[in-house]
Design a protein around this motif. Structure first.
Motif, PDB file in Angstrom:
ATOM      1  N   GLN A 116       0.825  -1.206   0.000  1.00 33.60           N
ATOM      2  CA  GLN A 116       0.000   0.000   0.000  1.00 33.60           C
ATOM      3  C   GLN A 116       0.857   1.253   0.000  1.00 33.60           C
ATOM      4  OE1 GLN A 116      -2.742  -0.426   3.286  1.00 33.60           O
ATOM      5  NE2 GLN A 116      -3.831  -2.130   2.329  1.00 33.60           N
ATOM      6  N   ARG A 117       0.223   2.380  -0.350  1.00 33.84           N
ATOM      7  CA  ARG A 117       0.853   3.701  -0.372  1.00 33.84           C
ATOM      8  C   ARG A 117       1.949   3.823  -1.423  1.00 33.84           C
ATOM      9  NH1 ARG A 117      -0.663   2.457   4.511  1.00 33.84           N
ATOM     10  NH2 ARG A 117       1.249   1.399   5.077  1.00 33.84           N
ATOM     11  N   ASN A 118       1.779   3.106  -2.549  1.00 30.95           N
ATOM     12  CA  ASN A 118       2.738   3.282  -3.641  1.00 30.95           C
ATOM     13  C   ASN A 118       2.045   3.485  -4.985  1.00 30.95           C
ATOM     14  OD1 ASN A 118       1.847   0.772  -4.372  1.00 30.95           O
ATOM     15  ND2 ASN A 118       3.801  -0.286  -4.061  1.00 30.95           N
ATOM     16  N   GLY A 119       0.756   3.789  -4.965  1.00 33.10           N
ATOM     17  CA  GLY A 119       0.038   4.095  -6.204  1.00 33.10           C
ATOM     18  C   GLY A 119      -0.741   2.951  -6.810  1.00 33.10           C
ATOM     19  N   LEU A 120      -0.663   1.751  -6.219  1.00 33.93           N
ATOM     20  CA  LEU A 120      -1.377   0.620  -6.803  1.00 33.93           C
ATOM     21  C   LEU A 120      -2.899   0.795  -6.725  1.00 33.93           C
ATOM     22  CD1 LEU A 120       0.581  -2.592  -5.727  1.00 33.93           C
ATOM     23  CD2 LEU A 120       0.370  -1.620  -8.019  1.00 33.93           C
ATOM     24  N   GLY A 121      -3.395   1.297  -5.595  1.00 31.48           N
ATOM     25  CA  GLY A 121      -4.832   1.491  -5.463  1.00 31.48           C
ATOM     26  C   GLY A 121      -5.361   2.454  -6.507  1.00 31.48           C
ATOM     27  N   ARG A 122      -4.647   3.523  -6.713  1.00 37.87           N
ATOM     28  CA  ARG A 122      -5.039   4.516  -7.722  1.00 37.87           C
ATOM     29  C   ARG A 122      -5.045   3.886  -9.113  1.00 37.87           C
ATOM     30  NH1 ARG A 122      -4.963  10.131  -7.946  1.00 37.87           N
ATOM     31  NH2 ARG A 122      -4.546  11.014 -10.013  1.00 37.87           N
ATOM     32  N   ALA A 123      -3.998   3.118  -9.425  1.00 33.94           N
ATOM     33  CA  ALA A 123      -3.905   2.485 -10.744  1.00 33.94           C
ATOM     34  C   ALA A 123      -5.051   1.485 -10.949  1.00 33.94           C
ATOM     35  CB  ALA A 123      -2.552   1.797 -10.899  1.00 33.94           C
TER      36      ALA A 123
END
Length: 199
Positions: A116-123
């Protein structure tokens, strides 16, 4: 891990315009469509973040909800893959009933706690929204709760707006109660931004 000591209230969000932002992945990570057998990985992810009491419960839910729709899953479920080839996130571009019709509904955005907190959720969210956009399926609804406050901020960045009265899938809209809880979890600036664009 989700903090389930935070009170649960139904929060409904809606996005009326598809985001057209670029999808940026962390180095070495990739997105791919659902493949047969990914249900077990999905269950492991959902259990790891605390959405279910056991991995077996999560897998049973997955089979009950999506198991008869394998072809749709292959088109509408996005899986994030780590550099070593493991599924580490997922998001599903699905549907739910609203009054007498079905509406597009974003389901189960989840990322392994270690990633988490590395842009995967957004992507993942952007890719699911791209699926809706290409199919001409808008507006898109989603249901969440205050303990997912970090995700709520992400959704707001992508064009979702909290709904004061609108709802879908039989959820009771609990906007007022949910916002009272969010006020205790967010900075004043974050809270004011959510409140200002609520519809």
């Amino acid at each position: 891990m989700l903090d389930k000591s935070i009170p649960f209230y139904n929060l409904i969000l809606k996005c009326v315009r598809p985001p057209t932002l670029d999808i940026r992945m962390p180095p070495g990570f990739s997105l791919r469509p659902y493949q047969d057998g990914d249900g077990s990985s999905w269950a492991a992810l959902e259990y790891a973040v605390g959405d279910f009491d056991s991995q077996d419960d999560a897998h049973a839910y997955f089979l009950r909800t999506y198991g008869r729709h394998a072809e749709a899953l292959r088109r509408r479920c996005v899986i994030a893959i780590s550099p070593d080839g493991r599924p580490v996130g997922s998001c599903i571009a699905w549907w739910d009933r609203r009054t007498d019709a079905f509406v597009p509904s974003l389901h189960w955005l989840v990322v392994d706690p270690d990633f988490q907190r590395n842009g995967l959720g957004r992507a993942l969210c952007l890719e699911a929204m791209r699926i809706f956009r290409l199919a001409g399926e808008y507006p898109v609804y989603l249901h969440t709760q205050p303990w997912s406050y970090a995700a709520i901020l992400l959704y707001a960045d992508l064009g979702f707006r909290l709904q004061k009265t609108d709802t879908f899938a039989g959820y009771e809209n609990q906007y007022e109660q949910g916002m009272q809880v969010l006020r205790t979890l967010l900075t004043p600036q974050q809270y004011d931004r959510l409140a200002a664009c609520a519809e």
